[in-house]
Design a protein around this motif. Structure first.
Motif, PDB file in Angstrom:
ATOM      1  N   GLY A 315      10.305   2.724  -5.426  1.00 49.43           N
ATOM      2  CA  GLY A 315      10.142   1.320  -5.091  1.00 49.43           C
ATOM      3  C   GLY A 315       8.908   1.034  -4.262  1.00 49.43           C
ATOM      4  N   ALA A 316       7.744   1.221  -4.847  1.00 51.04           N
ATOM      5  CA  ALA A 316       6.506   0.860  -4.158  1.00 51.04           C
ATOM      6  C   ALA A 316       5.446   0.594  -5.205  1.00 51.04           C
ATOM      7  N   VAL A 318       2.427  -0.071  -4.875  1.00 57.07           N
ATOM      8  CA  VAL A 318       1.140   0.569  -4.575  1.00 57.07           C
ATOM      9  C   VAL A 318       1.079   1.986  -5.143  1.00 57.07           C
ATOM     10  N   CYS A 319       2.227   2.581  -5.445  1.00 53.66           N
ATOM     11  CA  CYS A 319       2.226   3.931  -6.009  1.00 53.66           C
ATOM     12  C   CYS A 319       1.733   3.964  -7.444  1.00 53.66           C
ATOM     13  N   SER A 328       2.710  10.297  -3.085  1.00 55.10           N
ATOM     14  CA  SER A 328       4.144  10.216  -3.318  1.00 55.10           C
ATOM     15  C   SER A 328       4.662  11.502  -3.963  1.00 55.10           C
ATOM     16  N   GLY A 334       3.643   6.729   0.086  1.00 51.27           N
ATOM     17  CA  GLY A 334       2.629   6.528  -0.951  1.00 51.27           C
ATOM     18  C   GLY A 334       1.485   5.636  -0.521  1.00 51.27           C
ATOM     19  N   GLU A 335       0.623   6.144   0.347  1.00 52.38           N
ATOM     20  CA  GLU A 335      -0.529   5.370   0.796  1.00 52.38           C
ATOM     21  C   GLU A 335      -1.782   5.877   0.107  1.00 52.38           C
ATOM     22  N   GLY A 487       4.008  -8.106   0.259  1.00 58.05           N
ATOM     23  CA  GLY A 487       5.164  -7.233   0.386  1.00 58.05           C
ATOM     24  C   GLY A 487       4.896  -5.811  -0.086  1.00 58.05           C
ATOM     25  N   GLU A 488       3.871  -5.667  -0.900  1.00 55.26           N
ATOM     26  CA  GLU A 488       3.608  -4.339  -1.461  1.00 55.26           C
ATOM     27  C   GLU A 488       2.441  -3.629  -0.793  1.00 55.26           C
ATOM     28  N   SER A 489       1.695  -4.327   0.055  1.00 51.55           N
ATOM     29  CA  SER A 489       0.567  -3.702   0.733  1.00 51.55           C
ATOM     30  C   SER A 489       1.057  -2.516   1.537  1.00 51.55           C
ATOM     31  N   CYS A 490       0.331  -1.397   1.478  1.00 51.85           N
ATOM     32  CA  CYS A 490       0.804  -0.211   2.192  1.00 51.85           C
ATOM     33  C   CYS A 490       0.658  -0.419   3.708  1.00 51.85           C
TER      34      CYS A 490
ATOM     35  N   ILE B  26      11.168  12.943  -1.185  1.00 49.71           N
ATOM     36  CA  ILE B  26      11.637  11.688  -1.769  1.00 49.71           C
ATOM     37  C   ILE B  26      12.850  11.930  -2.665  1.00 49.71           C
ATOM     38  N   TYR B  64       9.462   3.539   4.097  1.00 46.58           N
ATOM     39  CA  TYR B  64       8.309   3.083   3.329  1.00 46.58           C
ATOM     40  C   TYR B  64       8.700   2.507   1.967  1.00 46.58           C
ATOM     41  N   TYR B  65       9.685   3.144   1.341  1.00 52.33           N
ATOM     42  CA  TYR B  65      10.021   2.785  -0.039  1.00 52.33           C
ATOM     43  C   TYR B  65      11.172   1.774  -0.117  1.00 52.33           C
ATOM     44  N   ASN B  66      10.998   0.800  -1.012  1.00 51.95           N
ATOM     45  CA  ASN B  66      11.975  -0.280  -1.180  1.00 51.95           C
ATOM     46  C   ASN B  66      13.363   0.180  -1.548  1.00 51.95           C
ATOM     47  N   SER B  67      13.469   1.291  -2.280  1.00 51.71           N
ATOM     48  CA  SER B  67      14.788   1.645  -2.816  1.00 51.71           C
ATOM     49  C   SER B  67      15.709   2.245  -1.763  1.00 51.71           C
TER      50      SER B  67
ATOM     51  N   TYR C 149       7.962   1.612   7.904  1.00 50.20           N
ATOM     52  CA  TYR C 149       7.811   0.404   7.122  1.00 50.20           C
ATOM     53  C   TYR C 149       6.433   0.271   6.529  1.00 50.20           C
ATOM     54  N   ARG C 150       6.133  -0.911   6.017  1.00 47.50           N
ATOM     55  CA  ARG C 150       4.963  -1.061   5.154  1.00 47.50           C
ATOM     56  C   ARG C 150       4.277  -2.385   5.425  1.00 47.50           C
ATOM     57  N   GLY C 151       3.031  -2.484   5.029  1.00 49.70           N
ATOM     58  CA  GLY C 151       2.314  -3.751   5.122  1.00 49.70           C
ATOM     59  C   GLY C 151       2.232  -4.233   6.553  1.00 49.70           C
ATOM     60  N   ALA C 152       2.341  -5.536   6.725  1.00 50.77           N
ATOM     61  CA  ALA C 152       2.216  -6.112   8.069  1.00 50.77           C
ATOM     62  C   ALA C 152       3.434  -5.794   8.935  1.00 50.77           C
ATOM     63  N   LYS C 154       4.514  -2.816   9.202  1.00 48.34           N
ATOM     64  CA  LYS C 154       4.327  -1.439   9.638  1.00 48.34           C
ATOM     65  C   LYS C 154       4.306  -1.409  11.164  1.00 48.34           C
TER      66      LYS C 154
END
Lengths: 578, 156, 237
Positions: A315-316, A318-319, A328, A334-335, A487-490, B26, B64-67, C149-152, C154
């Motif tokens: 679920g990313a 950016v990956c 990843s 996954g940056e 929402g998807e920006s790392c 993961i 980090y991951y949505n799931s 977390y991620r993005g802003a 983080k």
């Protein structure tokens, strides 16, 4: 010919065109979502109840999503008949129509008499007797508007084989390219062929594939990897999913060929976790390929060893970016990282790695079989071959299409897509997902190609093509994409992490009647800095939806900001203000 | 065996399945979530102990991951597709309606732990837009009025 | 040695060095924020961006990571570079309005805040450069803090934002933080950092406060030096 391959081919031919009636149900994710599973179960029950001697099997997505659920009936010697929009209550009627001289009250949507397999020009005939009179009125699939202009290379087997049956893949020409190569074509020659074909990455970058392979082959290092990017993240795009679900071996064979050419020993297929069916199909296919000796040690006694691991995303979006995907695979967040040093030299675990998209890999066996000259005369000069698009949105014939590059948007929307439903007017065509842009109706004669779309302010992207009618608000579209990207920006670099959300805030204001004079200019200014300053392609392409909608629909922005009015009638706050 | 010991045993088994490889973190977390329906804090601590991977690294990947979910998920996961094709066919309204029916915001879990609501981009069923998914089942051509009935069918 | 041009000045630099290093060694100033000499470059703030020309192609890269190449032409003040610099500073000023460091850099390069950006109130002075995480992982070897977390959204800190089991209170993270976001308080014989309280060890001779006991225990464990030797201050040895 390798004797095992010959045996599997013979088995596959018998399976594709058996001596008794065979029924195939389109059971890709969208097929199931439209109710195909219920139809399949109803067929199974009825066949059992009536003790019919019929083979029931599943197949992938043939692209005609707008007519799903699809059921194909193949009676020996008769054309393959496709029934569309089938519901469980149609099952009895369909079964009753099977047999010599039976009247076809339930009309099939189309038929196929014979096919010329694109990979080896072999003819596959369904019709081997005289065409019955009552079938003459059923149009040929190749003649219906949706298919007339299509050339199926990457999707050649989707909807034609049971993806879980490797013999059927082989019967339609699969693994013969691999055999030909391992029995006598040098790796360098393979790369020459791919380079000469002009194949460019189908995931969005459009980078010349042969050049990438060559760079990876030439990179110093013994350990090398090939990777398949199955992290199809663009909303509205599902081409890769269909290939992974409907013809997983096409990807596997492509990767084996690529690994041989590059000198890689291990391969990874990275599939997003939102695609469980694709993961299952690929896992099963890899296992079958191993059993058949196409993967593992000493393939075809050639001395070449290669195997594939399947890895699930989590679920990313950016990956989908190559360096983030590799991070990843390494078990990290996954940056992305700076690509000043290319991944073909330092990629997965710092080793030379060649990453290509699903559709790119699926093209490879056909290029190796038909040759670079054949491939390069399809499409246009700088964008050779075909492209699979998911044609969705406000268009009549929603589905997956594979067309030669150079086909115009007008042909796609009207000839293939059947035009806009409910008598509405076309407003824009959105391509390239969140990295792309909107092409206005006025540019409808634009031929589809990497450079053409980029010049118009959008990009090819992975193939998502969203048709938008007059009731879509283009400012809302820009806002939608920036919300997605935020929402998807790392979060690693400032221009993307901070810049995209600020752009979104401004767009939110504009859509809520709080836009200010000067906002458009500010968005344009910020856009250029974000494009230049971002670390990866997610950030650097994030402003595209904003810039392209401003470029072609500036008056709509002005209406929102200066008149507090949403011309398309979408933005709620402004609708209330009136 | 105490709950912790049970958990340690199952974490150990998962780690062994992947030979304790760091690159499989993961996949390990996916298996843990599969077993417990979310990632319990205790499981992550135990994972750190068993693999010697720093907790900070495990926590970074888990968030980090949505799931992944660090809070218990509902028995049923409702996903409203917010892909572009679904968006232009009205998915925002669908999302609002589900939020109202369940009295939660997107990303949250209902108090009775029956439903977790998420948005997803995208399910790739664009020809059937707008679409919602509850667990493994996809509902096509959705309209707002179909929502109460669908949710109710899961309450039984 | 590699020959390149920075701001029209002919420069020679060691192979393997970065544009930033080459510039700094030749008195050419490029603003930086997340860059720290002792740690691997993040390339996250983008403030050190420069415009490079290679043959016919021009692009913007971060000078802290991009290695020098023969014949490279570098411009540290082009319009594109200034635009990136301006936006980065404006974005950071909106994110961390309390940070004096960022404001100073902005003033020096004559960048004014962008009033259209609403000021954040919950980000402190953290620019998410990752240097604190790196020093804890790579130099100290404890990995007590990390990103989540991620993005802003983080954020940096100990896992679950709870006092870390493994933190030794050494303060290396606070030391490398470019904006002073990380607060380390030494009160009496106690140190508080990341919400954890550490008892400070005293020199057994003169009683001066040395370092957290946990830190000394960790150093003893990893180096083999007996703890006793570490609890005498330099002056008293």
């Amino acid at each position: 010919m390798n004797s095992l391959l010959a045996k599997m081919r013979a088995k596959g031919i018998k399976s594709l065109a058996p001596s008794k009636t065979k029924i195939m149900v389109g059971m890709a994710t969208c097929g199931i979502a439209s109710g195909a599973e219920l139809v399949y179960n109803a067929l199974a029950d009825e066949i059992k109840k009536q003790k019919l001697d019929i083979i029931l099997s599943k197949t992938g997505c043939i692209g005609m999503c707008y007519r799903e659920p699809l059921v194909d009936v193949i009676e020996p010697t008769h054309p393959r008949l496709t029934y569309s929009k089938v519901s469980p209550k149609d099952v009895t009627a369909i079964l009753n129509q099977i047999g010599e001289g039976k009247k076809k009250d339930k009309k099939p949507y189309c038929r196929i008499d014979e096919e010329n397999l694109i990979i080896n020009e072999e003819k596959m005939s369904y019709l081997t007797s005289t065409l019955p009179d009552d079938m003459k009125v059923i149009p040929l699939m190749s003649e219906i508007d949706f298919y007339k202009k299509q050339v199926k290379i990457a999707t050649r087997n989707c909807g034609f084989i049971d993806p879980g049956n490797i013999d059927e893949y082989i019967a339609r020409g699969g693994y013969f390219s691999l055999q030909k190569i391992l029995f006598g074509i040098e790796p360098e020659k393979v790369i020459d062929e791919v380079e000469g074909s002009g194949l460019r990455g189908r995931g969005g970058g459009g980078f010349p594939t042969g050049f990438k392979w060559r760079s990876c082959r030439n990179a110093p290092g013994e350990v090398k990897y090939v990777i398949c990017n199955g992290d199809e993240g663009d909303p509205g795009a599902y081409m890769d999913r269909s290939i992974m679900e409907g013809d997983p071996h096409s990807v596997i064979e492509g990767m084996i060929i690529g690994a041989y050419a590059i000198g890689a020993q291990e391969g990874y297929i990275y599939v997003r976790d939102e695609y469980p069916l694709a993961v299952r199909a690929l896992t099963e296919a890899v296992s079958q390929a191993r059993e058949g000796g196409f993967l593992g040690k000493d393939i075809f006694n050639s001395g070449f060893s290669f195997d594939i691991k399947i890895s699930k995303g989590s679920g990313a979006f950016v990956c989908g970016e190559s360096t983030a995907l590799m991070a990843s695979l390494e078990g990290k967040a996954g940056e992305p990282r700076a690509k000043y040093v290319h991944t073909v030299e330092h990629g997965l675990w710092d080793q030379p790695s060649n990453l290509n998209n699903v559709e790119t890999w699926a093209n490879v066996p056909v290029i190796m079989s038909r040759g670079k000259d054949w491939f390069s005369q399809i499409g246009s000069k700088k964008s050779t071959g075909t492209k699979v698009f998911s044609l969705v949105g406000n268009v009549k014939n929603v589905g997956l299409i594979e067309i030669p590059m150079g086909t115009t948007l007008k042909e796609i929307v009207y000839d293939i897509g059947g035009g806009i439903p409910k008598g509405k007017k076309l407003k824009a065509v959105q391509t390239g997902g969140p990295s792309g842009g909107c092409i206005p109706e006025g540019l409808i004669d634009l031929p589809v190609g990497f450079d053409e779309l980029t010049k118009a302010g959008s990009m090819m992207g992975s193939g998502g093509m969203i048709i938008m009618d007059e009731n879509i608000c283009m400012v809302d579209v820009a806002r939608y994409f920036e919300e997605f990207l935020q929402g998807e920006s790392c979060g690693k670099c400032v221009p993307c992490r901070e810049g995209v959300r600020r752009m979104r805030e401004i767009l939110e204001d504009i859509c809520n009647g709080k836009g200010r004079d000067g906002d458009i200019e500010l968005l344009e200014d910020m856009s250029q800095a974000i494009i230049d300053g971002s670390l990866c392609a997610l950030g650097s392409s994030a402003p595209n939806p904003v810039l392209s909608t401003i470029r072609y629909f500036r008056d709509e922005y002005n209406a929102h900001i200066l008149e507090k009015r949403c011309p398309a009638g979408v933005c709620q706050e402004l609708a209330h203000a009136e | 065996m105490s709950k912790t010991e049970n958990m340690r045993k199952s974490i150990k088994a998962i780690v062994e399945k992947y030979h304790g490889e760091e690159s499989s973190l993961i996949a390990i977390l996916q298996d843990i979530q599969q077993e417990y329906n979310f990632l319990p804090k205790e499981a992550l601590n135990l994972l750190s102990e068993e693999t010697k991977m720093p907790l900070s690294r495990i926590y970074e990947v888990s968030t980090y991951y949505n799931s992944f979910s660090l809070t218990p998920r509902g028995r049923h996961v409702v996903q409203v597709c917010a892909g572009t094709a679904c968006h232009i066919k009205g998915s925002p309204k669908l999302l609002s309606r589900v939020e109202n029916e369940l009295d939660i915001k997107c990303g949250e879990t209902s108090e009775d732990l029956m439903f977790t609501l998420k948005d997803v981009r995208c399910l790739g069923c664009c020809s059937l837009a707008p679409v919602i998914k509850v667990d493994d089942h996809i509902y096509a051509y959705m309209t707002e009025d179909k929502i109460p009935e669908i949710l109710e069918s899961y309450r039984k | 040695m590699i020959n390149l041009v920075i701001d029209n000045k002919k420069i020679q630099a060691e192979g393997g060095s970065t544009i930033l290093q080459a510039a700094q060694n030749n008195g050419i100033k490029i603003p930086t924020l997340c860059y720290h000499e002792e740690l691997t470059a993040s390339g996250s703030c983008r403030l050190c961006s420069v415009e490079i020309t290679k043959g016919k192609r021009t692009k913007i890269v971060t000078s802290c990571i991009y290695q020098v190449e023969e014949g490279l032409i570098v411009n540290t003040q082009s319009e594109r570079v200034m635009n990136v610099r301006r936006l980065v500073l404006q974005l950071l000023m909106a994110r961390c309005p309390e940070s004096e460091v960022i404001q100073e850099i902005a003033e020096k390069v004559d960048v004014k805040p962008q009033t259209r950006f609403q000021l954040d109130e919950d980000k402190g002075k953290c620019i998410l450069c990752r240097q604190c995480v790196k020093v804890c992982e790579e130099v100290v070897g404890v990995s007590a803090i990390g990103f989540s977390y991620r993005g802003a959204d983080k954020v940096v800190g100990p896992p679950f934002m709870e006092p870390s089991q493994t933190c030794i209170g050494c303060g290396a993270c606070a030391y490398v933080c470019p904006t002073g976001h990380i607060i380390m308080e030494d009160l009496g014989d106690e140190r508080i950092i990341w919400g954890k309280h550490f008892k400070m060890a005293k020199c057994k001779v003169c009683g001066k406060l040395l370092a957290p006991e946990d830190q000394l225990k960790y150093i003893s464990k990893t180096t083999g030096v007996p703890l006793d030797n570490l609890t005498t201050c330099v002056d008293c040895r």
